[in-house]
Design an enzyme around this catalytic site. Structure first.
Site, short mmCIF file in Angstrom:
data_model
loop_
_atom_site.label_atom_id
_atom_site.label_comp_id
_atom_site.label_asym_id
_atom_site.label_seq_id
_atom_site.Cartn_x
_atom_site.Cartn_y
_atom_site.Cartn_z
N LYS A 243 7.15 11.47 15.93
CA LYS A 243 7.35 10.68 17.15
C LYS A 243 8.33 11.40 18.09
O LYS A 243 8.17 11.39 19.30
CB LYS A 243 7.92 9.30 16.79
CG LYS A 243 6.95 8.38 16.03
CD LYS A 243 7.67 7.08 15.67
CE LYS A 243 6.95 6.26 14.64
NZ LYS A 243 5.78 5.54 15.12
N HIS B 51 17.78 13.66 13.37
CA HIS B 51 18.23 12.61 12.46
C HIS B 51 16.95 11.97 11.92
O HIS B 51 16.12 11.50 12.70
CB HIS B 51 19.09 11.59 13.22
CG HIS B 51 19.30 10.33 12.46
ND1 HIS B 51 19.92 10.32 11.24
CD2 HIS B 51 18.94 9.04 12.71
CE1 HIS B 51 19.94 9.08 10.78
NE2 HIS B 51 19.35 8.28 11.65
N THR C 297 13.12 2.73 3.52
CA THR C 297 13.81 3.83 4.19
C THR C 297 15.24 4.00 3.67
O THR C 297 16.06 4.64 4.30
CB THR C 297 13.84 3.65 5.73
OG1 THR C 297 14.68 2.53 6.04
CG2 THR C 297 12.46 3.41 6.30
N GLU D 168 29.32 5.37 7.56
CA GLU D 168 29.21 3.97 7.96
C GLU D 168 29.15 3.12 6.70
O GLU D 168 28.70 1.98 6.73
CB GLU D 168 28.01 3.74 8.87
CG GLU D 168 26.70 4.24 8.34
CD GLU D 168 25.57 4.02 9.33
OE1 GLU D 168 25.16 2.87 9.48
OE2 GLU D 168 25.10 5.01 9.93
N SER E 96 22.97 4.59 15.78
CA SER E 96 22.63 3.28 16.37
C SER E 96 23.86 2.68 17.02
O SER E 96 24.99 2.98 16.66
CB SER E 96 22.12 2.34 15.27
OG SER E 96 20.85 2.72 14.86
N SER F 27 14.90 -0.38 17.13
CA SER F 27 15.77 0.76 16.82
C SER F 27 15.01 2.08 17.02
O SER F 27 15.60 3.07 17.47
CB SER F 27 16.33 0.66 15.39
OG SER F 27 15.34 0.91 14.41
N CYS G 67 25.10 6.63 12.46
CA CYS G 67 24.68 7.95 11.94
C CYS G 67 25.17 9.10 12.79
O CYS G 67 24.90 10.27 12.48
CB CYS G 67 23.16 8.00 11.83
SG CYS G 67 22.46 6.58 11.00
N ASP H 95 0.86 -1.19 0.00
CA ASP H 95 0.00 0.00 0.00
C ASP H 95 0.90 1.25 0.00
O ASP H 95 1.66 1.46 0.96
CB ASP H 95 -0.88 -0.04 1.26
CG ASP H 95 -1.85 1.13 1.31
OD1 ASP H 95 -1.73 2.05 0.47
OD2 ASP H 95 -2.71 1.13 2.20
N1 CAA Z 1 -1.45 3.41 5.52
C1 CAA Z 1 -0.93 4.35 6.38
N2 CAA Z 1 -0.05 4.03 7.36
C2 CAA Z 1 0.31 2.74 7.49
C3 CAA Z 1 -0.19 1.73 6.65
C4 CAA Z 1 -1.11 2.12 5.63
N3 CAA Z 1 -1.63 1.22 4.78
N4 CAA Z 1 0.35 0.57 7.02
C5 CAA Z 1 1.18 0.82 8.07
N5 CAA Z 1 1.15 2.14 8.35
C6 CAA Z 1 1.91 2.84 9.37
C7 CAA Z 1 1.97 2.10 10.68
O1 CAA Z 1 0.83 2.35 11.48
C8 CAA Z 1 3.24 2.66 11.28
O2 CAA Z 1 2.99 3.94 11.82
P1 CAA Z 1 3.28 4.22 13.38
O3 CAA Z 1 4.71 3.83 13.63
O4 CAA Z 1 3.04 5.69 13.52
O5 CAA Z 1 2.34 3.35 14.13
C9 CAA Z 1 4.14 2.88 10.07
O6 CAA Z 1 3.27 2.90 8.93
C10 CAA Z 1 5.19 1.80 9.88
O7 CAA Z 1 4.54 0.57 9.69
P2 CAA Z 1 4.87 -0.71 10.60
O8 CAA Z 1 4.62 -0.41 12.03
O9 CAA Z 1 4.16 -1.84 9.99
O10 CAA Z 1 6.43 -0.88 10.56
P3 CAA Z 1 7.39 -1.61 9.50
O11 CAA Z 1 7.39 -3.07 9.75
O12 CAA Z 1 7.14 -1.16 8.12
O13 CAA Z 1 8.78 -1.02 9.96
C11 CAA Z 1 10.51 0.49 10.41
C12 CAA Z 1 9.03 0.35 10.10
C13 CAA Z 1 10.83 -0.26 11.72
C14 CAA Z 1 10.85 1.95 10.61
C15 CAA Z 1 11.29 -0.14 9.22
O14 CAA Z 1 11.12 0.66 8.08
C16 CAA Z 1 12.78 -0.25 9.47
O15 CAA Z 1 13.25 -1.25 10.01
N6 CAA Z 1 13.58 0.78 9.07
C17 CAA Z 1 15.02 0.76 9.21
C18 CAA Z 1 15.44 1.08 10.62
C19 CAA Z 1 15.17 2.50 11.02
O16 CAA Z 1 14.99 3.37 10.20
N7 CAA Z 1 15.18 2.77 12.34
C20 CAA Z 1 14.98 4.11 12.86
C21 CAA Z 1 15.59 4.29 14.22
S1 CAA Z 1 17.31 3.79 14.20
C22 CAA Z 1 18.10 5.09 13.43
O17 CAA Z 1 17.58 6.16 13.32
C23 CAA Z 1 19.45 4.86 12.84
C24 CAA Z 1 19.31 4.69 11.38
O18 CAA Z 1 19.38 5.66 10.63
C25 CAA Z 1 19.06 3.36 10.83
#
Ligand code: CAA
Length: 437
Positions: A255, A246, A163, A88, A330, A214, A120, A36
Site C-alpha cells: 500500500k 514501518h 498483527t 510505547e 500513531s 490508522s 512507533c 481463513d
Molecule cells: N483471503 C485473502 N485476503 C483477505 C481475506 C481472505 N480470505 N479476507 C480479507 N482479506 C484481505 C482484505 O481484502 C484486506 O486487504 P486490503 O486491505 O488490501 O483490501 C486485508 O485482508 C485485511 O482485511 P480487512 O480489510 O477485513 O481488515 P481487518 O478488519 O482484518 O483489519 C487492520 C485490518 C485494520 C490492519 C487490523 O489488523 C488492525 O486494526 N491492525 C492494528 C492497527 C494497525 O496495524 N494499523 C496500521 C497503521 S497504524 C500504524 O502503523 C501504527 C502501529 O504500528 C499500530
C-alpha cells in the site's frame, strides 16, 4: 563547526536484534479461531508472531538486545555517553526503562539516560537526536546507544490480534567512516498531526485502535513526507535502491509503495503501471520484510527490524547503497529520510542475530498463547512476586538474560535468566569473574 559536523560522518556503528523465543503461527491462530488463514497470509502478509513469555517484557528484551550488541560488536559500555530507550510499552510513569538497562548493561554513571515515547516513531526520534548530539560536538567523543523495544498486544479476538508481535533492536551511534548506516535527516520531511488512530490509556494492558482509520493516517503521513522530501530535491523512489517502512503488517509495504507512486505521478508525471510496481516491490521493499512477516509488529523497533532484515537478507547487494526509510508513529508523527548503507558488509555479518533468532524459536499452540497472556496480566499487579515461583517455568526461554518475576511492594523484580547464568558461570570458570560468595 567541528570536523565531524563538516564531514557528516555520523553512523549507526552497530545493530543487534532480540527475537523472542516463542512464536504463534497464523495458521494455528486461524485454525483455533475459525478464520481463513489466507486473510492473514495474503491479506496481511503475516506468517508468525512473536509472543513474550510472561517473564519477558520491554525491559528484558531491551537488555537482551543491548547485551548481545555489546558482546558481538565488542563495544565498551564505558564508551556510551547517552542511552535512549524508545518504547510505547513503558512499565512505569516516572522511572524509565533506560535506567534498568543502564544497570543491566553495566554502563558508566557518566551517561544521559532517558526514554522517549511517541508510539512507533520513538526510535526514529531517538536516532535523529543521537546523530544531532554527536554532530554538535556535545558528545565529547562518546557514543549513543538507542534501543527500541516493544510488545504489540491487542485484545483477543480483535482485528488487531493477528498483527501482534514483540522484540527489540539495539543500535550504537558514533562518529567515523566504518559504519553500518549513515542516516540523513536533513530534508526535514516530517509530518505531525493529532489523530486518534491508535492509543493505549495508562490503565490498559492492550492498545486500542481505529484500525482502518490508522491505515489511512499512515498513508496520508507517507504521502505528505514523501512529497516534502521530493520537493526539497530528494531522489524518486525508483532511484533509491531499497525502501524500508514501518511495518505494522507486511502488506502495508505494498500500500505504501502504491501511495509513493501516486505522489510521484503528481510531482514528476512519472506514472508506474501495476505490473511495474509489483516488480519494484519485489526488488526494493520485499528484502526488508522478513522480520515483520516472521515476528509481527514491534512498534518502535519495526523500521529497524526492517533494516536488520535488509542487511541480513541482501548482504553484498545492500552495501554502499542509498535507501529510503519511512517511520510512522500513531497519534501522530512521521518522517521520511534516506540513509547510505555502509560499504563493507563484513562489518555487520554474523552480528545482527535476526535470522538466527527467527530460526531458533519454538512454536507454541493456541492454549499456551492464552496462558502466556493470562500470566503476563497476573504479573502486572502489586505483590504478584512469589519467592521460588517462576510463572510457566517449564517454558522459560533458554536464551533469556533476565527474567521479570512480578512486583513486590510496588517494585519490579528482575533476576538473571538462563543465558546470563551460563555466561556468569563461564566467566567464573575462565577466571574473568571471581566466584560469588
Ligand atoms: N483471503 C485473502 N485476503 C483477505 C481475506 C481472505 N480470505 N479476507 C480479507 N482479506 C484481505 C482484505 O481484502 C484486506 O486487504 P486490503 O486491505 O488490501 O483490501 C486485508 O485482508 C485485511 O482485511 P480487512 O480489510 O477485513 O481488515 P481487518 O478488519 O482484518 O483489519 C487492520 C485490518 C485494520 C490492519 C487490523 O489488523 C488492525 O486494526 N491492525 C492494528 C492497527 C494497525 O496495524 N494499523 C496500521 C497503521 S497504524 C500504524 O502503523 C501504527 C502501529 O504500528 C499500530
Amino acid at each position: 563547526m567541528n570536523d565531524i559536523a563538516k564531514e557528516g560522518l555520523v553512523a549507526v556503528e552497530a545493530i543487534s536484534a532480540h527475537v523472542p523465543f516463542h512464536a504463534l503461527s497464523h495458521q494455528v491462530l486461524a485454525d483455533a479461531t475459525g478464520q481463513d488463514p489466507d486473510k492473514f497470509h495474503r491479506g496481511l502478509g503475516c506468517s508468525r508472531m512473536a509472543i513474550c513469555h510472561p517473564t519477558q517484557d520491554a525491559v528484558t528484551m531491551a537488555a537482551d538486545a543491548g547485551e548481545t550488541l555489546l558482546e558481538r560488536w565488542k563495544v565498551d559500555p564505558d564508551d556510551i555517553g547517552m542511552l535512549i530507550v524508545a518504547t510505547e510499552s513503558g512499565v512505569d510513569w516516572a522511572k524509565p526503562i533506560a535506567i534498568y538497562i543502564h544497570q543491566m548493561l553495566g554502563i558508566s554513571p557518566n551517561c544521559r539516560i532517558f526514554d522517549v515515547q511517541h508510539a512507533c516513531f520513538g526510535a526514529s526520534a531517538a536516532l535523529a537526536m543521537s546523530v544531532g548530539w554527536i554532530r554538535s560536538g556535545m558528545s565529547g567523543g562518546k557514543k549513543a546507544m538507542v534501543i527500541a523495544t516493544d510488545i504489540a498486544r491487542y485484545e483477543v479476538g480483535s482485528a488487531g490480534e493477528p498483527t501482534q508481535g514483540a522484540g527489540a533492536v539495539a543500535m550504537v551511534v558514533g562518529e567515523g567512516s566504518g559504519g553500518v548506516l549513515f542516516p540523513d535527516f536533513s530534508s526535514q520531511a516530517i509530518y505531525a498531526r493529532n489523530v486518534m488512530d491508535f492509543w493505549r490509556p495508562g490503565f490498559c494492558n492492550s492498545a486500542l485502535v481505529n484500525g482502518k482509520y490508522s491505515v489511512e493516517c499512515y498513508l496520508k503521513a507517507l504521502s505528505e513526507t514523501y512529497a516534502h522530501y521530493r520537493r526539497s530535491g530528494g531522489e524518486s523512489y525508483r532511484q533509491l535502491k531499497y525502501l524500508l517502512f514501518h511495518f505494522p503488517f507486511t502488506r502495508i509495504g505494498w500500500k505504501a509503495l502504491v501511495m509513493m507512486a501516486d505522489v510521484e505521478a503528481q510531482i514528476s508525471g512519472d506514472v508506474a503501471s501495476e505490473e511495474e510496481l509489483l516488480g519494484i516491490y519485489d526488488e526494493k521493499v520485499k528484502p526488508g520484510t522478513t522480520g515483520a512477516r516472521e515476528i509481527g509488529n514491534v512498534y518502535c523497533a519495526s523500521l529497524y527490524l526492517a533494516l536488520a532484515s535488509l542487511l541480513e537478507a541482501e548482504k553484498d547487494c545492500a552495501a554502499g547503497e542509498k535507501i529510503g526509510m519511512f517511520s510512522y508513529g500513531s497519534g501522530s508523527c512521521a518522517e521520511f529520510f534516506t540513509a547510505m548503507v555502509g560499504s563493507r558488509r563484513e562489518i555487520w555479518e554474523g552480528k545482527i542475530g535476526l535470522l538466527g533468532g527467527i530460526s531458533r524459536r519454538e512454536n507454541i499452540d493456541y492454549e499456551t498463547y492464552l496462558d502466556f497472556r493470562k500470566h503476563s496480566a497476573r504479573l502486572y499487579q502489586d505483590n504478584s512476586f512469589r519467592i521460588g515461583d517462576v510463572p510457566l517455568g517449564n517454558k522459560l526461554p533458554p536464551d533469556a538474560h533476565h527474567l521479570f518475576l512480578g512486583y513486590r511492594n510496588m517494585k519490579r523484580i528482575y533476576i538473571p535468566g538462563p543465558a546470563m547464568r551460563v555466561c556468569l558461570s563461564r566467566k567464573i570458570r575462565t577466571g574473568a569473574l571471581p566466584p560469588v560468595e
